[in-house]
Write a protein that holds these residues in place. Structure first.
Motif, PDB file in Angstrom:
ATOM      1  N   LEU A 156      -3.317   3.511  -2.775  1.00  0.00           N
ATOM      2  CA  LEU A 156      -3.131   2.468  -3.777  1.00  0.00           C
ATOM      3  C   LEU A 156      -2.823   1.169  -3.036  1.00  0.00           C
ATOM      4  O   LEU A 156      -1.939   1.149  -2.176  1.00  0.00           O
ATOM      5  N   THR A 157      -3.537   0.106  -3.366  1.00  0.00           N
ATOM      6  CA  THR A 157      -3.369  -1.177  -2.697  1.00  0.00           C
ATOM      7  C   THR A 157      -3.298  -2.278  -3.760  1.00  0.00           C
ATOM      8  O   THR A 157      -4.070  -2.262  -4.716  1.00  0.00           O
ATOM      9  N   TRP A 158      -2.372  -3.230  -3.577  1.00  0.00           N
ATOM     10  CA  TRP A 158      -2.222  -4.329  -4.519  1.00  0.00           C
ATOM     11  C   TRP A 158      -1.586  -5.517  -3.823  1.00  0.00           C
ATOM     12  O   TRP A 158      -1.053  -5.396  -2.738  1.00  0.00           O
ATOM     13  N   ALA A 166     -15.675  11.891  -5.529  1.00  0.00           N
ATOM     14  CA  ALA A 166     -14.341  11.691  -4.945  1.00  0.00           C
ATOM     15  C   ALA A 166     -13.207  11.864  -5.957  1.00  0.00           C
ATOM     16  O   ALA A 166     -12.055  12.026  -5.565  1.00  0.00           O
ATOM     17  N   GLY A 167     -13.528  11.780  -7.253  1.00  0.00           N
ATOM     18  CA  GLY A 167     -12.491  11.952  -8.266  1.00  0.00           C
ATOM     19  C   GLY A 167     -12.233  10.730  -9.129  1.00  0.00           C
ATOM     20  O   GLY A 167     -11.314  10.717  -9.946  1.00  0.00           O
ATOM     21  N   LYS A 168     -13.049   9.696  -8.974  1.00  0.00           N
ATOM     22  CA  LYS A 168     -12.854   8.451  -9.728  1.00  0.00           C
ATOM     23  C   LYS A 168     -12.965   8.678 -11.232  1.00  0.00           C
ATOM     24  O   LYS A 168     -12.087   8.274 -11.994  1.00  0.00           O
ATOM     25  N   THR A 169     -14.046   9.300 -11.667  1.00  0.00           N
ATOM     26  CA  THR A 169     -14.271   9.502 -13.097  1.00  0.00           C
ATOM     27  C   THR A 169     -13.263  10.487 -13.667  1.00  0.00           C
ATOM     28  O   THR A 169     -12.779  10.301 -14.792  1.00  0.00           O
ATOM     29  N   HIS A 170     -12.905  11.509 -12.918  1.00  0.00           N
ATOM     30  CA  HIS A 170     -11.894  12.468 -13.384  1.00  0.00           C
ATOM     31  C   HIS A 170     -10.574  11.745 -13.634  1.00  0.00           C
ATOM     32  O   HIS A 170      -9.938  11.924 -14.676  1.00  0.00           O
ATOM     33  N   GLN A 223       0.820  -1.202   0.000  1.00  0.00           N
ATOM     34  CA  GLN A 223       0.000   0.000   0.000  1.00  0.00           C
ATOM     35  C   GLN A 223       0.856   1.254   0.000  1.00  0.00           C
ATOM     36  O   GLN A 223       1.901   1.296   0.654  1.00  0.00           O
ATOM     37  N   ILE A 224       0.376   2.247  -0.751  1.00  0.00           N
ATOM     38  CA  ILE A 224       0.974   3.579  -0.761  1.00  0.00           C
ATOM     39  C   ILE A 224      -0.172   4.572  -0.601  1.00  0.00           C
ATOM     40  O   ILE A 224      -1.216   4.416  -1.232  1.00  0.00           O
ATOM     41  N   THR A 225       0.018   5.581   0.231  1.00  0.00           N
ATOM     42  CA  THR A 225      -0.961   6.663   0.339  1.00  0.00           C
ATOM     43  C   THR A 225      -0.264   7.966  -0.003  1.00  0.00           C
ATOM     44  O   THR A 225       0.867   8.208   0.430  1.00  0.00           O
ATOM     45  N   THR A 226      -0.946   8.770  -0.804  1.00  0.00           N
ATOM     46  CA  THR A 226      -0.395  10.058  -1.215  1.00  0.00           C
ATOM     47  C   THR A 226      -1.516  11.084  -1.259  1.00  0.00           C
ATOM     48  O   THR A 226      -2.697  10.715  -1.287  1.00  0.00           O
ATOM     49  N   THR A 227      -1.161  12.349  -1.263  1.00  0.00           N
ATOM     50  CA  THR A 227      -2.150  13.414  -1.404  1.00  0.00           C
ATOM     51  C   THR A 227      -1.991  14.047  -2.776  1.00  0.00           C
ATOM     52  O   THR A 227      -0.889  14.429  -3.174  1.00  0.00           O
ATOM     53  N   LEU A 272      -7.491   1.718  -6.247  1.00  0.00           N
ATOM     54  CA  LEU A 272      -7.240   3.139  -6.004  1.00  0.00           C
ATOM     55  C   LEU A 272      -8.406   3.678  -5.190  1.00  0.00           C
ATOM     56  O   LEU A 272      -9.539   3.741  -5.673  1.00  0.00           O
ATOM     57  N   GLY A 273      -8.127   4.063  -3.949  1.00  0.00           N
ATOM     58  CA  GLY A 273      -9.160   4.584  -3.060  1.00  0.00           C
ATOM     59  C   GLY A 273      -9.034   6.090  -2.918  1.00  0.00           C
ATOM     60  O   GLY A 273      -8.011   6.587  -2.444  1.00  0.00           O
ATOM     61  N   PHE A 274     -10.059   6.822  -3.354  1.00  0.00           N
ATOM     62  CA  PHE A 274     -10.071   8.284  -3.306  1.00  0.00           C
ATOM     63  C   PHE A 274     -10.891   8.756  -2.109  1.00  0.00           C
ATOM     64  O   PHE A 274     -12.020   8.303  -1.915  1.00  0.00           O
TER      65      PHE A 274
END
Length: 157
Positions: free
Chosen positions: A141-143, A41-45, A5-9, A126-128
């Motif tokens: 981001l999780t994989w 949340a930004g998924k479609t963008h 997992q990675i988290t970013t802004t 991808l979790g927004f």
């Protein structure tokens, strides 16, 4: 398998789009990206920016909210963008041909919870979520599979 997992802004819609544009050309047939987060949340963008980065020719990129699936020809082959929000469950996903597309195309899936046990283990999640400012988003981001280690190396700080 162990989750990685990675988290970013992402500080702005432009920042979100830039990440999507860097990721798009690294994808190949069989890659599945599952986009989660609430409405707005930004998924479609993110998906639109990623699709635009790999299209053969510029074209309109509508949300698949009502069509359920939009298919595009890209430099890496076929790309499916699906929105499962209005589906009742996994049987509807099979009827759309989505499970076959997981093997033959790049797939971007919004509202992937509807897949239930059809969710590919090789997918990148991808979790927004809302970020610290109005236009910012926290992205997690999780994989599980090593494929994403290679793809994401240096892509996300």
């Amino acid at each position: 398998m162990t989750d990685r997992q990675i988290t970013t802004t992402l500080t702005s819609p432009e920042d979100t789009c830039a990440l999507a544009a860097r990721l798009g050309p690294l994808l190949r047939a069989g890659d599945v990206i599952l986009l989660t987060g609430g409405i707005g949340a930004g998924k479609t963008h993110f998906a639109r920016c990623l699709i635009r980065s790999v299209l053969l020719e510029d074209e309109d990129i509508p949300s698949p909210t009502f069509t359920l699936v939009q298919v595009y020809d890209t430099r890496q082959g076929e790309l499916w963008h699906s929105d499962l929000y209005r589906l009742s469950g996994p049987d509807d996903c099979v009827e759309l041909g989505l499970t076959d597309a997981f093997e033959t195309a790049i797939c971007l899936v919004e509202w992937p919870d509807k897949l239930q046990d059809l969710t590919p283990e090789t997918a990148l999640w991808l979790g927004f979520d809302a970020g610290p400012q109005d236009d910012a988003r926290n992205l997690t981001l999780t994989w599980h599979t090593p494929r994403w280690d290679t793809v994401l190396k240096g892509l996300v700080a």
